[in-house]
Design an enzyme around this catalytic site. Structure first.
Site, PDB file in Angstrom:
ATOM      1  N   GLU A   1     -10.640 -22.205 -10.826  1.00 46.53           N
ATOM      2  CA  GLU A   1     -10.383 -21.742 -12.189  1.00 46.53           C
ATOM      3  C   GLU A   1     -10.515 -22.836 -13.243  1.00 46.53           C
ATOM      4  O   GLU A   1     -10.863 -22.540 -14.389  1.00 46.53           O
ATOM      5  CB  GLU A   1      -8.976 -21.125 -12.271  1.00 46.53           C
ATOM      6  CG  GLU A   1      -8.833 -19.805 -11.546  1.00 46.53           C
ATOM      7  CD  GLU A   1      -9.568 -18.670 -12.243  1.00 46.53           C
ATOM      8  OE1 GLU A   1      -9.603 -18.665 -13.487  1.00 46.53           O
ATOM      9  OE2 GLU A   1     -10.113 -17.805 -11.542  1.00 46.53           O
TER      10      GLU A   1
ATOM     11  N   SER B   1      21.121  26.918   7.734  1.00 46.49           N
ATOM     12  CA  SER B   1      22.353  26.991   8.530  1.00 46.49           C
ATOM     13  C   SER B   1      23.057  25.648   8.672  1.00 46.49           C
ATOM     14  O   SER B   1      24.216  25.600   9.113  1.00 46.49           O
ATOM     15  CB  SER B   1      22.039  27.539   9.922  1.00 46.49           C
ATOM     16  OG  SER B   1      21.590  28.879   9.825  1.00 46.49           O
TER      17      SER B   1
END
Length: 723
Positions: A179, A445
């Site tokens: 970079e 249930s």
């Protein structure tokens, strides 16, 4: 004639024989050379010395006033320069170069003035420099399991900040090499780099690459928008110079590594390392560091999860740059490069991310706005978490297609409410929707234990006899799932076999409001309506709250609040929150607990949950299947742990499941692992498991409460008699 001096009034001259009047000049003499060949007719000949009449004409012409000269100008003699006119010099190569340099110098001055004007114009739009400061980094929430294993990082960055000295030397070196190789030499703006890129772009006819330094990138990310405008670039350069004046190179590089975007909403090297490789940036390999450094050019495309051929090519560029700059040698670069035939291995995000999402959602309640990096310690057992994830995912893969379901969820907690494992779905990467915490579905249930609890608290017992047959409650006529009726049976058997008619009759007898009260007391927090159909679990609840509501059955009647956070501390160890025992206290009397455990044990012995297996551990639980089998559940427990399982589809489409098949299988597989090596313990309220006869269970913790036995006739009398 010879001048004495420039201002002499008299002249010396010598007379030669040729000068006498009437004398004939000799051929070749000065007089003959200077004498005119022939005087023009009518022209006046003035006496003179060496000058001819032409000089007179010239003199007159010169003395004539402007505008009154004769038409034809007197021309100068050949070979002589005309007075007042400069001689033109011929152009030479050096002359051209000189003039070009001169013009360039002038243009440079004007360009400098213009540039200064532009800089001043955009500089005044920035706040005063004495107010500039590096903004605080968004707080990170580091979430860890009970054993310290990292579960995930949460917050806007996705990872904590790391210092430069904590990283292997090649990690920052990779970023500098690719970079900004002159990072340690420039003052924030790389003039040499700018010139190089400009020349390269001119030759290529287009902009070939960027020329922003690491410092400029930090300035852009900290202070500016990503707009590619002249004003933004000028301000970026000014801010970069300011950063260089106020921070060391290492400080700037550290800011860079902790703030840059690496794709997938990950900011900073630690967040990227954890997300892509499942490790800390402190432990990155050279190969992994090169991949991350290379991804910054285009994080969305070049991150390690991107196209392998692009990632490999970019990684190779980084390694070559590192070797060129002397950070590594060529052999190291070659060894770290990805083999073209090798698959790039990245971390697969697991179900633990559902836990992290849940924890993150709780942070505001615990701390308010999180303004600094914190570490959150949880109750999660990492090994059990992985077991739960595996069990759910394997079942969906094995049975999903045949039985028509695609999702599953699971919650497992200690009997005090400490959550040990939580799975919110099959694949977190495909769907982050948390089906264990956020979703609310009909429990079917699996809600009936709260109906029977209300019945036990009114005075019924597991041995109370009821008739399983057709009923009509104000026009509502519930039926059993199999469409059949079993006649007279005890409440124990009715719950074990999940008979809808008996549950509806019992709920109507005690009152739907009492059922709602019992469920909420046990830990159901979703809003419930006191209607007759509540007996069949038609109202929606979350799997987390349903599982927690079973915990009092397992722990002897003490209400719990599902909890996952034990301690929160800052990065430097300051404790911000420390959990203390809390909860609603006793919510069921011990004798009622014993009766409920009697009935719910029967449900896994002879009832719908009979497929449950746990290597000799006393257990209890209840299955649940909603209408059209859209939801299939099983919640079961021992005296050590409670676990709930849900299977179904997100679009609420029906399945071919029931609570007693695949959910029970998942539960058994997980709970067997969870209880491995732990001494067997009875359920609360019984020294040994009760028989499945008609006798009332005698609680072990206090004398039995004398209550009348009630039959279905009694229940019908209450319903239709108005009592």
């Amino acid at each position: 004639m010879r001048k004495k001096n420039a201002g002499a009034l008299f002249m010396d001259f010598q007379i030669s024989p040729d000068d006498r009047v009437g004398a004939t000049p000799k051929k070749g003499s000065r007089s003959s050379r200077n004498a005119p060949q022939k005087a023009a007719r009518g022209a006046r000949v003035e006496p003179g010395f060496d000058d001819s009449a032409v000089h007179v004409e010239d003199e007159r012409s010169e003395r004539a006033p402007r505008g009154k000269q004769s038409r034809g100008k007197a021309r100068a003699p050949r070979g002589k320069k005309t007075r007042g006119r400069r001689e033109k010099k011929p152009l030479t190569l050096f002359g051209v170069i000189g003039k070009l340099i001169g013009w360039l110098f002038i243009l440079g001055i004007w360009a400098g003035v213009a540039a200064a004007g532009v800089i001043i114009y955009y500089a005044v739009q920035l706040p005063s420099s004495d107010t500039w400061k590096v903004p605080d980094r968004a707080a990170n929430i580091r979430i860890v399991a009970a054993n310290g294993q990292l579960i995930s990082n949460r917050g806007k960055t996705g990872g904590e900040a790391v210092s430069l000295r904590e990283l292997p030397y090649y990690v920052p070196a990779a970023f500098v090499a690719i970079e900004d190789r002159r990072f340690y030499e420039h003052f924030g703006v790389d003039v040499v780099g700018l010139a190089s890129v400009a020349l390269e772009s001119i030759q290529a006819g287009e902009v070939t690459r960027g020329a922003s330094t690491i410092t400029q990138q930090v300035a852009k990310n900290l202070f500016l928008t990503p707009d590619q405008t002249l004003g933004r670039k000028v301000q970026e350069a000014l801010l970069a110079i300011w950063l260089e004046q106020n921070y060391s190179k290492d400080d700037i590089l550290e800011l860079y590594l902790n703030r840059m975007y690496f794709g997938y909403e990950k900011y900073g090297i630690e967040a990227a390392a954890q997300y892509y490789f499942g490790k800390s940036a402190r432990n990155l390999s050279l190969s992994e560091a090169a991949m991350l450094a290379g991804s910054l050019q285009a994080p969305s495309r070049l991150n390690p999860k991107g196209k392998p051929e692009l990632v490999k090519a970019r990684q190779q560029l980084v390694l070559n740059a590192m070797a060129k700059e002397g950070y590594i040698n060529t052999n190291e670069a070659k060894a770290a490069a990805i083999d073209p035939s090798q698959t790039i291995r990245t971390k697969v995000v697991g179900g633990e991310s559902y836990v992290a999402d849940w924890v993150e959602s709780l942070m505001t309640a615990y701390l308010g706005d999180v303004k600094q990096d914190v570490i959150v310690h949880t109750t999660i057992n990492w090994d059990l978490q992985k077991e739960a994830e595996f069990a759910v995912k394997e079942a969906v893969s094995k049975y999903g297609k045949d039985k028509g379901f695609s999702q599953g969820a699971m919650v497992a907690m200690d009997v005090d409410g400490s959550v040990r494992a939580l799975v919110g779905g099959v694949d977190y990467q495909q769907s982050q929707y948390n089906r264990a915490v956020t979703a609310r579905r009909q429990p079917g249930s699996a809600f009936k234990p709260f109906v029977y609890l209300a019945g036990m608290e009114k005075g019924y017992t597991p041995d109370t006899v009821a008739t399983d047959g057709p009923i009509d409650i104000n026009g509502w006529q519930p039926q059993n799932a199999d469409g059949k009726y079993g006649g007279e049976m005890t409440l124990r058997t009715a719950l074990a076999l999940s008979r809808n008619t008996v549950a509806a009759l019992l709920a109507n007898d005690v009152g739907p409001d009492k059922v709602v009260e019992a469920a909420m007391r046990m830990g159901i927090s979703s809003p419930l309506q006191a209607v007759p159909s509540i007996a069949l679990g038609t109202q929606e609840v979350s799997l987390l709250e349903l599982t927690a509501a079973y915990a009092p059955f397992a722990n002897g009647g003490i209400g719990v609040i599902a909890n996952v956070i034990t301690r929160i501390e800052t990065a430097d160890g300051k404790v911000l929150y420390d959990a203390v025992a809390a909860g609603p206290g006793r919510v069921i009397e011990p004798n009622i607990v014993a009766e409920m455990n009697d009935m719910l044990h029967a449900a896994v012995e002879i009832g719908t949950g009979k497929r449950a297996q746990l290597n000799g551990w006393p257990m209890a639980g209840k299955t649940g299947t909603s209408q059209k089998a859209r939801d299939a559940l099983f919640v079961g427990y021992t005296s050590r742990m409670v676990a709930g399982v849900w299977l179904g589809n997100d679009n609420d489409v029906g399945t071919r499941l029931s609570g007693g098949n695949v959910p029970v299988e998942i539960w058994s597989q997980f709970m067997t692992k969870a209880h491995d090596g732990i001494p067997v313990a009875d359920l609360p309220g019984a020294a040994s498991q009760p028989g499945l006869d008609q006798q009332q269970l005698q609680p072990m913790e206090q004398p039995p409460v004398e209550r009348p036995k009630r039959t279905l006739v009694d229940l019908l009398g209450d319903i239709f008699g108005g009592n």
